[in-house]
Design a protein around this motif. Structure first.
Motif, PDB file in Angstrom:
ATOM      1  N   GLN A  21       0.540  -1.084   0.238  1.00 18.98           N
ATOM      2  CA  GLN A  21       0.222   0.174   0.047  1.00 18.98           C
ATOM      3  C   GLN A  21       1.208   0.950   0.110  1.00 18.98           C
ATOM      4  OE1 GLN A  21      -3.148   0.070  -0.681  1.00 18.98           O
ATOM      5  NE2 GLN A  21      -3.248  -2.293  -0.102  1.00 18.98           N
ATOM      6  N   THR A  22       0.265   2.419  -0.747  1.00 20.58           N
ATOM      7  CA  THR A  22       1.154   3.840  -0.792  1.00 20.58           C
ATOM      8  C   THR A  22       0.731   4.521   0.743  1.00 20.58           C
ATOM      9  OG1 THR A  22       1.147   3.143  -3.294  1.00 20.58           O
ATOM     10  CG2 THR A  22       1.011   5.377  -1.678  1.00 20.58           C
ATOM     11  N   VAL A  23       1.765   5.244   1.465  1.00 15.78           N
ATOM     12  CA  VAL A  23       1.427   6.447   2.036  1.00 15.78           C
ATOM     13  C   VAL A  23       0.587   7.173   1.649  1.00 15.78           C
ATOM     14  CG1 VAL A  23       2.276   7.169   4.422  1.00 15.78           C
ATOM     15  CG2 VAL A  23       3.384   4.959   4.131  1.00 15.78           C
ATOM     16  N   ALA A  24      -0.714   7.660   2.617  1.00 14.37           N
ATOM     17  CA  ALA A  24      -1.113   8.700   1.575  1.00 14.37           C
ATOM     18  C   ALA A  24      -0.156  10.272   2.388  1.00 14.37           C
ATOM     19  CB  ALA A  24      -2.142   9.192   1.509  1.00 14.37           C
ATOM     20  N   LYS A  25      -0.171   9.717   3.186  1.00 15.44           N
ATOM     21  CA  LYS A  25      -0.712  11.153   4.917  1.00 15.44           C
ATOM     22  C   LYS A  25       0.409  10.523   6.234  1.00 15.44           C
ATOM     23  CE  LYS A  25      -2.078  15.166   6.367  1.00 15.44           C
ATOM     24  NZ  LYS A  25      -3.013  16.333   6.662  1.00 15.44           N
ATOM     25  N   LEU A  26       1.355  11.313   6.616  1.00 11.73           N
ATOM     26  CA  LEU A  26       1.193  11.047   7.928  1.00 11.73           C
ATOM     27  C   LEU A  26       0.875  12.171   9.406  1.00 11.73           C
ATOM     28  CD1 LEU A  26       5.091   9.317   8.020  1.00 11.73           C
ATOM     29  CD2 LEU A  26       2.571   8.624   9.246  1.00 11.73           C
ATOM     30  N   THR A  27      -0.096  12.123   9.684  1.00  7.39           N
ATOM     31  CA  THR A  27      -0.304  12.602  11.272  1.00  7.39           C
ATOM     32  C   THR A  27      -0.141  12.327  12.351  1.00  7.39           C
ATOM     33  OG1 THR A  27      -2.495  12.911   9.632  1.00  7.39           O
ATOM     34  CG2 THR A  27      -2.270  13.608  11.749  1.00  7.39           C
ATOM     35  N   PHE A  28       0.905  13.786  13.053  1.00  6.91           N
ATOM     36  CA  PHE A  28       1.341  13.078  14.202  1.00  6.91           C
ATOM     37  C   PHE A  28       0.270  14.214  15.107  1.00  6.91           C
ATOM     38  CE2 PHE A  28       5.229  12.632  11.594  1.00  6.91           C
ATOM     39  CZ  PHE A  28       5.039  11.679  11.412  1.00  6.91           C
ATOM     40  N   ARG A  29      -0.577  13.965  16.147  1.00  2.00           N
ATOM     41  CA  ARG A  29      -0.610  15.040  17.174  1.00  2.00           C
ATOM     42  C   ARG A  29      -0.532  15.278  18.222  1.00  2.00           C
ATOM     43  NH1 ARG A  29      -4.290  11.058  15.148  1.00  2.00           N
ATOM     44  NH2 ARG A  29      -5.776  11.278  13.731  1.00  2.00           N
ATOM     45  N   THR A  30       0.683  14.718  18.412  1.00  2.00           N
ATOM     46  CA  THR A  30       1.751  15.334  19.326  1.00  2.00           C
ATOM     47  C   THR A  30       3.117  15.343  18.807  1.00  2.00           C
ATOM     48  OG1 THR A  30       2.387  15.200  21.514  1.00  2.00           O
ATOM     49  CG2 THR A  30       2.407  13.186  20.217  1.00  2.00           C
ATOM     50  N   ALA A  88      -9.717   8.782  18.577  1.00  2.00           N
ATOM     51  CA  ALA A  88      -9.875   9.096  19.484  1.00  2.00           C
ATOM     52  C   ALA A  88      -8.898   9.480  20.842  1.00  2.00           C
ATOM     53  CB  ALA A  88     -10.845   7.716  20.143  1.00  2.00           C
ATOM     54  N   LYS A  89      -8.814   9.806  22.236  1.00  2.00           N
ATOM     55  CA  LYS A  89      -8.161   9.823  22.985  1.00  2.00           C
ATOM     56  C   LYS A  89      -6.772   9.108  22.614  1.00  2.00           C
ATOM     57  CE  LYS A  89      -7.581  11.514  27.634  1.00  2.00           C
ATOM     58  NZ  LYS A  89      -8.568  12.091  28.996  1.00  2.00           N
ATOM     59  N   HIS A  90      -6.004  10.045  23.057  1.00  2.00           N
ATOM     60  CA  HIS A  90      -4.765   9.207  22.835  1.00  2.00           C
ATOM     61  C   HIS A  90      -4.310   8.444  21.770  1.00  2.00           C
ATOM     62  CE1 HIS A  90      -4.710   9.630  26.976  1.00  2.00           C
ATOM     63  NE2 HIS A  90      -5.781   9.358  27.177  1.00  2.00           N
ATOM     64  N   ASP A  91      -5.063   9.153  20.611  1.00  2.00           N
ATOM     65  CA  ASP A  91      -4.402   8.636  19.100  1.00  2.00           C
ATOM     66  C   ASP A  91      -4.061   9.349  18.547  1.00  2.00           C
ATOM     67  OD1 ASP A  91      -5.698   5.858  19.277  1.00  2.00           O
ATOM     68  OD2 ASP A  91      -7.527   6.659  17.876  1.00  2.00           O
ATOM     69  N   HIS A  92      -2.227   9.297  18.792  1.00  2.00           N
ATOM     70  CA  HIS A  92      -1.069  10.119  18.328  1.00  2.00           C
ATOM     71  C   HIS A  92      -0.482  10.248  17.080  1.00  2.00           C
ATOM     72  CE1 HIS A  92      -1.534  10.755  22.534  1.00  2.00           C
ATOM     73  NE2 HIS A  92      -1.075   9.695  23.326  1.00  2.00           N
ATOM     74  N   VAL A  93      -1.267   9.132  16.422  1.00  2.00           N
ATOM     75  CA  VAL A  93       0.000   9.200  15.128  1.00  2.00           C
ATOM     76  C   VAL A  93      -1.381   8.768  14.411  1.00  2.00           C
ATOM     77  CG1 VAL A  93       2.096   8.249  13.795  1.00  2.00           C
ATOM     78  CG2 VAL A  93       1.799   8.834  15.935  1.00  2.00           C
ATOM     79  N   ASP A  94      -1.245   8.858  12.985  1.00  2.00           N
ATOM     80  CA  ASP A  94      -2.422   8.130  11.863  1.00  2.00           C
ATOM     81  C   ASP A  94      -0.968   8.350  11.031  1.00  2.00           C
ATOM     82  OD1 ASP A  94      -4.616   8.306  13.246  1.00  2.00           O
ATOM     83  OD2 ASP A  94      -5.891   9.681  11.736  1.00  2.00           O
ATOM     84  N   LEU A  95      -0.737   6.723  10.029  1.00  2.00           N
ATOM     85  CA  LEU A  95      -0.847   6.785   8.592  1.00  2.00           C
ATOM     86  C   LEU A  95      -1.629   6.386   7.394  1.00  2.00           C
ATOM     87  CD1 LEU A  95       2.946   4.531   8.270  1.00  2.00           C
ATOM     88  CD2 LEU A  95       0.622   4.619   6.954  1.00  2.00           C
ATOM     89  N   LYS A  96      -1.475   6.996   7.589  1.00  2.00           N
ATOM     90  CA  LYS A  96      -2.898   7.582   6.372  1.00  2.00           C
ATOM     91  C   LYS A  96      -2.602   6.401   5.199  1.00  2.00           C
ATOM     92  CE  LYS A  96      -6.918   9.687   4.519  1.00  2.00           C
ATOM     93  NZ  LYS A  96      -7.738  10.700   4.040  1.00  2.00           N
ATOM     94  N   LEU A  97      -2.989   5.284   4.204  1.00  2.00           N
ATOM     95  CA  LEU A  97      -3.054   5.041   2.909  1.00  2.00           C
ATOM     96  C   LEU A  97      -3.955   5.093   2.019  1.00  2.00           C
ATOM     97  CD1 LEU A  97      -2.492   1.790   4.072  1.00  2.00           C
ATOM     98  CD2 LEU A  97      -1.012   2.562   3.571  1.00  2.00           C
TER      99      LEU A  97
END
Length: 268
Positions: A21-30, A88-97
């Motif tokens: 799969q291809t990484v679309a976006k990385l999101t860091f909430r902290t 949700a609370k404490h969801d700190h990192v998303d690696l979106k595909l």
């Protein structure tokens, strides 16, 4: 905290959803977990995930330009979800595909880590012993490594410079199955005893992986189901209960500041 089987179960759980799969976006909430989250992780955006590997308790999400190094810390977990599900609370990192899924990292205590390497090397991965489920980890290796060592054998096998990933729960269980007292000096074990102990370490870890990892308060598999190996624990956490082999009371004491459980009659 999640030990090697839990981390391996996480790897097995997320791998089918991420490979190719291809990484679309990385999101860091902290900006920081245990350490600062490096901006270089953004280099993964637009890259195809080639492999998910594990070294000790670290997961490596590999692409052609480098790899994210993920550690679950004390309470971290990974989920593969639909990307439109709100964090949700404490969801700190998303690696979106690009396929509409997201690998989401949750960590209430923030003691885990997301790091970056371009060549597979990183300070966090240095000076580690062999993986316990490989051929490099055998009785001859340990017998030589333990020569003249006065350190308690339980502390010895939990040292990542000796062997990686034999955490507290599995050290207790392996020593019980091998009938070796956890306080014995590592250098006092015979080669035959090391043969027994290596066999039991491998068996205990393999069983834990097969059964989904130990059920810990803060851990669940990638699909959200808890592990089940805790039902099989024979001595860990069972202080005062009957020994499953001789019915004597399971004893507890601190070794290296870690709770240690054993049978004084069966283990010598």
């Amino acid at each position: 905290m999640p030990e090697l089987p839990e981390v391996e179960v996480s790897r097995l759980g997320i791998t089918p959803h991420l490979i190719g799969q291809t990484v679309a976006k990385l999101t860091f909430r902290t900006p920081k977990l245990r350490w600062d989250i490096p901006h270089e992780l953004k280099k993964m955006e637009g890259q195809i995930i080639r492999n998910i590997s594990r070294r000790a308790k670290y997961l490596l999400i590999e692409t052609n330009v480098g790899s994210a190094i993920v550690h679950l810390g004390m309470s971290g977990s990974l989920r593969v979800l639909d990307a439109d599900i709100a964090p949700a609370k404490h969801d700190h990192v998303d690696l979106k595909l690009t396929n509409g899924k997201v690998l989401r990292y949750n960590d209430p205590r923030r003691f885990g880590a997301w790091l970056w390497t371009e060549n597979g090397e990183h300070q966090a991965l240095l000076n580690m012993g062999p993986e316990p489920l490989t051929k490099d980890f055998d009785a001859q290796y340990l017998f030589a490594k333990a020569d003249k060592k006065r350190l308690a054998v339980k502390q010895f096998i939990m040292d990542n410079k000796v062997v990686v990933g034999v955490g507290n729960i599995y050290a207790n269980e392996s020593l019980f199955s091998a009938r070796i007292h956890p306080c014995r000096a590592a250098g006092s074990l015979t080669e035959d005893e090391w043969v027994r102990l290596v066999k039991e370490i491998k068996q205990v870890l393999e069983t834990a992986i097969e059964q989904g990892g130990t059920t810990l308060k803060d851990f669940a598999q990638a699909d959200g189901k808890p592990g089940y190996f805790a039902q099989e624990l024979r001595v860990y956490g069972r202080s005062g209960e009957p020994c499953p082999s001789c019915s004597g009371a399971i004893q507890e004491q601190k070794i290296g500041q870690r709770n240690t459980f054993f049978c004084g009659a069966c283990q010598n």
